[in-house]
Design an enzyme around this catalytic site. Sequence first.
Site, PDB file in Angstrom:
ATOM      1  N   TYR A 109       0.846  -1.187   0.000  1.00 48.61           N
ATOM      2  CA  TYR A 109       0.000   0.000   0.000  1.00 48.61           C
ATOM      3  C   TYR A 109       0.881   1.234   0.000  1.00 48.61           C
ATOM      4  CZ  TYR A 109       0.368   2.149   4.663  1.00 48.61           C
ATOM      5  OH  TYR A 109       0.798   2.826   5.769  1.00 48.61           O
ATOM      6  N   PHE A 201      -2.921   0.975  12.788  1.00 46.80           N
ATOM      7  CA  PHE A 201      -2.929  -0.331  12.126  1.00 46.80           C
ATOM      8  C   PHE A 201      -1.516  -0.767  11.752  1.00 46.80           C
ATOM      9  CE2 PHE A 201      -2.832  -2.641   8.096  1.00 46.80           C
ATOM     10  CZ  PHE A 201      -3.708  -3.689   8.315  1.00 46.80           C
ATOM     11  N   ASP A 202      -0.732   0.121  11.144  1.00 48.01           N
ATOM     12  CA  ASP A 202       0.622  -0.216  10.706  1.00 48.01           C
ATOM     13  C   ASP A 202       1.488  -0.692  11.873  1.00 48.01           C
ATOM     14  OD1 ASP A 202      -0.651   1.832   9.012  1.00 48.01           O
ATOM     15  OD2 ASP A 202       1.175   1.711   7.821  1.00 48.01           O
ATOM     16  N   THR A 203       1.469   0.114  12.940  1.00 48.54           N
ATOM     17  CA  THR A 203       2.298  -0.212  14.098  1.00 48.54           C
ATOM     18  C   THR A 203       1.910  -1.558  14.703  1.00 48.54           C
ATOM     19  OG1 THR A 203       2.571   2.134  14.608  1.00 48.54           O
ATOM     20  CG2 THR A 203       3.033   0.571  16.379  1.00 48.54           C
TER      21      THR A 203
END
Length: 421
Positions: A109, A201-203
Amino acid sequence: MTALNGPRAAVQARPTAAGAVLDVVIPVYNEESDLGPCVRRLHAHLSEHFPYPFQITIADNASVDDTLKVADSLAAELPGVDVLHLDAKGRGRALSAAWSASSAPVLAYMDVDLSTDLAALLPLVAPLISGHSDLAIGTRLARTSRVVRGAKREVISRAYNLLLRGALAARFSDAQCGFKAIRADVAGELLPLVRDTGWFFDTELLVLAQRAGLRIHEVPVDWVDDPDSRVDIVATALADLRGVGRLGRALLTGALPLADLRAQVGRAPLAAPSEQPGQTPPAQVPVGLPGQLVRFAAVGVASTLAYLLLFVATRGTLGAQPANLLALLVTAVANTAANRRLTFGISGRRHAGRHHLQGLLAFALGLALTSGSLAVLHAVHAVPARPVELAVLVAANLAATVLRFVLLRLGMHHRKPVRLR
């Protein structure tokens, strides 16, 4: 869970294959103006420079402008562009939905503003296609990264990543760069455990991947901040702090099935050929005593200079013996860490406690040598000249250094030597 433990298979698709090898998701919310130029630029770059079939998925996060209409027109115009519409906002929600629905073996993404130079896209996903790594992230904090952004965002970014290192023991460098990729088989196991649907979300995904024993590949990027970014920095920072607290509690209380996750998807420990049935161990790489001696000597010189500076700086206020104790203790800890990494090539935390205990043993012996030498000197001369005192300490430290090398070398060679493959 599907067992993935062990080497990852390389993606077998060829450039002429019908199925996409890579699916690049672009999560958007009210981006009717920027979406068209972004997708056309990305599509042109992939068509020209990416050697595998690809797909671009526009994930619309409940936009209330004409973003969805623009996305549909792009899908009709450009081959390999698809649209996914969600009725609720949240970048994490959009990524999870798009990745879960994709059939591509590698998922990525990027942000719609294309702040990251697209030249980093192939280096980002290549280790995942080959099976070398499980996740990949672009990092703006590497020494070779080139970044243009304001001081406020720079400070916040570095402070946040420092917080992650302290609170969650994160070992990746840049959690929030909008430029990431993951293997689909790994995503299928991790995504059901990720609770956040927004910017955290990424972390959360990266922390789970790290704790599961997965390999995270980092790519230095060129990154230019978008001055028109609509991200609310304060609200995002507060949400991230709440996410850190929630994830930290889950890790401390054992609420996450990390042991099962590591057993299922983590990379298996490497086994030496001699430990595998029916295999003859190949030639060993020599230990390299001369090189170790040179590196140890360099560390020793630096440690001795630091020791003398500390001793001279504290001698007047503490006295000879306390100053010697303090200077020797401080430099002994630093010396063990430096020799562990530079002299003997050992990184990571494994056996670190054991090595520092061995270093403290060498410290105790060194303290006995130097303290004994000082005691003898002061017994002979009640008030010896400072140069004489320093000369005695240097000689005692040289003897302690030889003893330290022998002890550390014996202690740090409990690992099996590296072998040629």
